[in-house]
Design an enzyme around this catalytic site. Structure first.
Site, PDB file in Angstrom:
ATOM      1  N   ASP A 137       3.736   2.564  -4.135  1.00  0.00           N
ATOM      2  CA  ASP A 137       4.077   1.136  -4.259  1.00  0.00           C
ATOM      3  C   ASP A 137       5.570   0.961  -4.564  1.00  0.00           C
ATOM      4  O   ASP A 137       6.115  -0.125  -4.442  1.00  0.00           O
ATOM      5  CB  ASP A 137       3.259   0.509  -5.404  1.00  0.00           C
ATOM      6  N   LYS A 168      -6.830  -1.883   2.257  1.00  0.00           N
ATOM      7  CA  LYS A 168      -6.059  -0.640   2.155  1.00  0.00           C
ATOM      8  C   LYS A 168      -6.926   0.543   2.603  1.00  0.00           C
ATOM      9  O   LYS A 168      -6.461   1.425   3.336  1.00  0.00           O
ATOM     10  CB  LYS A 168      -5.547  -0.452   0.724  1.00  0.00           C
ATOM     11  N   GLN A 227      -3.926  -1.179  -8.552  1.00  0.00           N
ATOM     12  CA  GLN A 227      -4.001  -2.548  -8.034  1.00  0.00           C
ATOM     13  C   GLN A 227      -3.693  -3.548  -9.154  1.00  0.00           C
ATOM     14  O   GLN A 227      -4.329  -3.537 -10.204  1.00  0.00           O
ATOM     15  CB  GLN A 227      -5.408  -2.806  -7.444  1.00  0.00           C
TER      16      GLN A 227
END
Ligand code: NDP
Length: 283
Positions: free
Chosen positions: A120, A53, A97
């Site tokens: 997300d 990322k 995460q």
């Protein structure tokens, strides 16, 4: 029949090029899109995802920040970090995460992220937007899978779509997106009776199970578009849920693993972050 490949490398490069151009345009207006990733503990797979990322941000000219927290971090500390990033004007996208260490409450943490910074798309507000078909942030993996489906140029409307898996991060949002495309959607899971009877009807088959070799040739309708979301490791090698060799003999289109949906996920994360930065200009 030999399936045509839906190449995640090529398709994600297209998205990254668009993102790079949008980042340039934002910079000209004094805004540098910023993505913050919170990593708790040192799960080796998570380390790889977080590194990729960061690399994606670098490639497209975005600001990337990784907040590393100790494995023993408390819920309060984690939520304190999220709130600090919520207030930080340099950060437009925040990602926690997953998975988090067991003692932490994932849902409570995700709920702390400002919905407009939730790149997300896991916040309940964004899940609600997807459910109701209103504008919100769409989770990256299903969004990337849909981009791949669209790239076939086939008319998705009216197609039979079968999604294997019903997680909040892949299966359910994927089903919603397919429904928005006017597909007739069936969602299968571990309690589904006679799975193959469903999958054999599918013009579009999406597998998000997490079991290597799970989808075999006899489960696939000739000419179907097969999207393999699974990421599994067998003898140290990464593979998907779909038995690529045999299924590519019968499918019309297929995504490889690696080099498929995973690449699209990161590209969509970057795209969602630029969206978030662009929204701040409108304010
Ligand atoms: P989950 O473990 O949360 O969900 C797996 C789903 O598969 C569940 O709904 C489960 O059913 C279903 N399932 C399990 N066994 C069977 C079975 N025998 N028959 C039918 N359905 C079954 O996983 P995720 O959704 O988080 O991820 C799925 C896969 O996708 C994983 O391999 C993951 O690594 C990968 N992934 C890839 C990403 C990418 O960027 N390419 C991003 C995110 C995930 P039930 O609900 O009944 O338990």
């Amino acid at each position: 029949m030999t399936a045509r490949i839906l190449d995640g490398k090529v398709l994600s490069a297209q998205i990254k090029d668009e993102v790079t151009a949008r980042v340039e345009a934002l910079k000209a207006k004094g805004v540098i899109p910023g993505l913050a990733v919170i990593l708790v503990g040192n799960n080796p797979a998570s380390e790889i995802y977080v590194r990729n990322k960061g690399k994606g941000c670098e490639e497209t000219g975005m600001l990337s920040r990784t907040v590393r927290l100790d494995e023993a971090t408390t819920q309060e500390e984690l939520e304190g970090q999220i709130e600090a990033l919520n207030r930080d004007p340099e950060i437009h996208g925040i990602l926690v995460q997953l998975p988090l260490p067991r003692h932490l409450d994932e849902n409570a943490a995700l709920a702390k992220i400002l919905p407009e910074k939730d790149v997300d798309g896991f916040h309940l507000i964004n899940a609600g937007h997807l459910m109701t078909g209103t504008e919100g942030v769409v989770p990256c993996t299903p969004k990337g899978a849909l981009y791949m489906l669209r790239s076939t140029g086939e008319d998705l409307s009216g197609k039979e779509a079968v999604v294997i898996g019903r997680s909040n991060i892949v299966g359910k949002p994927m089903a919603m997106l397919l429904l928005q495309q006017n597909c007739t959607v069936t969602v299968c899971h571990s309690r589904t009776k006679d799975l193959a009877e469903h999958t054999r009807r599918a013009d579009i088959l999406v597998s998000a199970v997490g079991k290597a070799g799970f989808v075999t040739k006899d489960m696939v309708k000739p000419g179907a578009i097969v999207i393999d979301v699974g990421i599994n490791r067998v003898d140290g090698k990464v593979c998907g849920d779909v038995d690529f060799e045999s299924v590519s003999e019968t499918a019309g289109w297929i995504t490889p693993v690696p080099g498929g949906v995973g690449k699209m996920t990161i590209a969509m994360l970057l795209s969602n972050t630029v969206d978030a930065a662009e929204r701040t200009l409108g304010k």
